[in-house]
Design a protein around this motif. Structure first.
Motif, mmCIF file in Angstrom:
data_model
loop_
_atom_site.group_PDB
_atom_site.id
_atom_site.type_symbol
_atom_site.label_atom_id
_atom_site.label_comp_id
_atom_site.label_asym_id
_atom_site.label_seq_id
_atom_site.Cartn_x
_atom_site.Cartn_y
_atom_site.Cartn_z
ATOM 1 N N LEU A 282 2.665 3.975 11.483
ATOM 2 C CA LEU A 282 2.031 3.616 10.047
ATOM 3 C C LEU A 282 0.666 2.748 9.992
ATOM 4 C CD1 LEU A 282 5.314 0.835 9.457
ATOM 5 C CD2 LEU A 282 4.774 3.171 8.465
ATOM 6 N N CYS A 283 0.025 2.896 11.572
ATOM 7 C CA CYS A 283 -1.122 2.158 11.672
ATOM 8 C C CYS A 283 -1.660 2.715 12.828
ATOM 9 C CB CYS A 283 -0.978 0.628 11.814
ATOM 10 S SG CYS A 283 -2.529 -0.313 12.081
ATOM 11 N N ARG B 151 0.921 -1.181 0.052
ATOM 12 C CA ARG B 151 -0.032 -0.099 -0.076
ATOM 13 C C ARG B 151 1.065 1.203 0.025
ATOM 14 N NH1 ARG B 151 -5.134 0.651 -1.109
ATOM 15 N NH2 ARG B 151 -5.246 2.240 0.686
ATOM 16 N N LEU B 152 2.084 1.200 0.726
ATOM 17 C CA LEU B 152 2.819 2.510 0.955
ATOM 18 C C LEU B 152 3.511 2.728 -0.608
ATOM 19 C CD1 LEU B 152 4.369 2.014 4.613
ATOM 20 C CD2 LEU B 152 2.612 3.646 3.695
ATOM 21 N N GLU B 153 4.152 1.620 -0.844
ATOM 22 C CA GLU B 153 4.793 1.627 -2.370
ATOM 23 C C GLU B 153 3.852 2.071 -3.373
ATOM 24 O OE1 GLU B 153 6.341 -2.150 -3.226
ATOM 25 O OE2 GLU B 153 7.760 -2.082 -1.414
ATOM 26 N N ILE C 242 -4.571 8.523 3.948
ATOM 27 C CA ILE C 242 -5.533 9.644 3.312
ATOM 28 C C ILE C 242 -4.977 10.548 2.226
ATOM 29 C CG2 ILE C 242 -7.622 11.181 4.002
ATOM 30 C CD1 ILE C 242 -7.366 9.785 6.916
ATOM 31 N N ASN C 243 -5.998 10.637 1.190
ATOM 32 C CA ASN C 243 -5.424 11.487 -0.063
ATOM 33 C C ASN C 243 -4.161 11.385 -0.287
ATOM 34 O OD1 ASN C 243 -8.153 12.724 0.143
ATOM 35 N ND2 ASN C 243 -7.604 14.059 1.761
ATOM 36 N N GLY C 244 -3.691 10.087 -0.205
ATOM 37 C CA GLY C 244 -2.239 9.909 -0.928
ATOM 38 C C GLY C 244 -1.144 10.177 0.138
ATOM 39 N N LYS C 245 -1.509 10.434 1.469
ATOM 40 C CA LYS C 245 -0.443 11.024 2.444
ATOM 41 C C LYS C 245 -0.855 10.019 3.573
ATOM 42 C CE LYS C 245 0.071 15.752 0.839
ATOM 43 N NZ LYS C 245 -0.197 17.192 1.388
ATOM 44 N N LEU C 246 0.435 9.488 4.186
ATOM 45 C CA LEU C 246 0.372 8.851 5.544
ATOM 46 C C LEU C 246 0.045 9.930 6.588
ATOM 47 C CD1 LEU C 246 0.553 5.887 6.447
ATOM 48 C CD2 LEU C 246 2.888 6.447 6.853
ATOM 49 N N SER C 247 -1.044 10.108 7.179
ATOM 50 C CA SER C 247 -1.392 11.098 8.101
ATOM 51 C C SER C 247 -0.912 10.893 9.591
ATOM 52 C CB SER C 247 -3.070 11.142 8.038
ATOM 53 O OG SER C 247 -3.516 11.497 6.915
ATOM 54 N N GLY D 167 3.673 5.736 -3.312
ATOM 55 C CA GLY D 167 5.107 6.504 -3.435
ATOM 56 C C GLY D 167 5.263 6.858 -2.052
ATOM 57 N N ILE D 168 4.997 6.438 -1.064
ATOM 58 C CA ILE D 168 5.450 6.758 0.124
ATOM 59 C C ILE D 168 6.710 5.989 0.822
ATOM 60 C CG2 ILE D 168 4.677 7.237 2.464
ATOM 61 C CD1 ILE D 168 2.083 7.758 1.366
ATOM 62 N N VAL D 169 7.930 6.403 1.277
ATOM 63 C CA VAL D 169 8.820 5.764 1.854
ATOM 64 C C VAL D 169 8.852 6.391 3.474
ATOM 65 C CG1 VAL D 169 11.380 5.355 2.208
ATOM 66 C CG2 VAL D 169 10.207 5.837 -0.223
ATOM 67 N N PRO D 170 8.322 5.634 4.277
ATOM 68 C CA PRO D 170 7.991 6.247 5.544
ATOM 69 C C PRO D 170 9.371 6.285 6.486
ATOM 70 C CG PRO D 170 7.426 3.810 5.522
ATOM 71 C CD PRO D 170 7.744 4.436 4.054
#
Length: 299
Positions: A79-80, A65-67, A138-143, A70-73
């Motif tokens: 993460l959850c 889901r992150l890949e 949410i909206n392509g961002k990890l809130s 395009g998110i590299v946390p």
């Protein structure tokens, strides 16, 4: 009417997320299960509402889901969000349907059902409860913690869940915010109920720590021992200035102990100015100088 208990916490880092998934899927060491009071004989009753059975596959789904976004946390990124929803043992409702509705409601609230990593019903502990792991994408961002919000947001979450989900099953939400007096009243009621039931917790070596936890937050304990009716009772009224409060009988007091005494606020001593000692010393010095002729007396 029975109450629903709902709590939420954030999980940061891949290692903690993987452990949470393993715990919910019961893929944890046996010693951890004993410490958490998990009954292995009832583990076969547990159910998975969403996600695959293997914890490794759930973890792989979260990375995918992150890949895809395009998110590299960061290493310590949130993460959850884990939600735990539990019911009192005496409440007889369609558990699976209620928990399925709760899971769908959380999915709609936090970015869609695709963000639900796993949802597991546990029957092998004291309370029947649901664990839901939600990725706050949410909206392509990890809130992260922003999606969960602060205390006011959690309070609204409880209210909305109670109105939109719990009420359909004849359930209410366990009180979230308690005043100091309400907390004291409920903590005393919980401890009293434990004594009435001769709970083995009272003889446990960890009882002092358990007792302190009850005083800090008695609501979850009241829920665990089916004290929803106590949680809803108002605390005893506190007398204010001018009210009548019962007073203990003092030595030499002929009044009955049941006779009320008029409450009087404690008398306050007048506040002394810090300048008074300096003024008195200055006055003495001025008088002495006048007698010795150093200063002229005022006209």
């Amino acid at each position: 009417m029975s109450s629903v208990f709902l709590k939420a916490k954030t999980i940061s880092g891949t290692a903690r997320l993987l452990y949470a998934i393993k715990h919910n899927r019961r893929q944890i060491p046996e010693k951890d299960g004993r410490r958490r009071r998990i009954d292995p004989d009832l583990a076969h009753l547990n159910a998975h509402l969403t996600g695959t059975a293997a914890a490794s596959e759930v973890s792989a789904y979260s990375r995918a889901r992150l890949e895809a976004a395009g998110i590299v946390p960061r290493k310590n990124a949130i993460l959850c969000i884990e939600f735990v929803i539990s019911l009192p043992t005496r409440h007889h409702t369609e558990l699976r349907q209620f928990f399925a509705d709760a899971t769908a409601w959380l999915g709609r609230r936090y970015g869609g059902e695709g963000n639900i990593l796993s949802a597991d019903i546990h029957y092998d502990e004291a309370k029947r409860h649901l664990h839901v792991l939600v990725m706050p994408l949410i909206n392509g961002k990890l809130s992260g913690s922003k999606a969960l919000g602060g205390l006011a947001d959690l309070f609204r979450l409880h209210q909305q869940f109670g109105d939109e989900v719990a009420a359909k099953y004849g359930l209410t939400m366990l009180a979230g915010r308690l005043s100091t007096k309400e907390k004291e009243h409920l903590a005393a009621a919980v401890i009293r109920r434990l004594h009435e039931r001769h709970s083995p917790l009272l003889r446990d070596e960890t009882w002092p720590s358990i007792r302190d936890a009850i005083h800090r937050d008695p609501a979850p304990f009241a829920h665990d021992i089916d004290m929803d009716e106590v949680a809803g009772q108002p605390p005893p009224k506190i007398a204010h200035s001018g009210a009548s409060v019962p007073a203990a009988k003092k030595k030499g007091d002929d009044r009955s102990q049941d006779q009320p005494r008029r409450y009087r606020p404690p008398a306050r001593s007048p506040k002394k100015s810090s300048l008074q000692p300096a003024r008195s010393v200055a006055g003495k010095v001025a008088k002495r100088c006048t007698r010795q002729g150093i200063l002229q007396p005022a006209p």
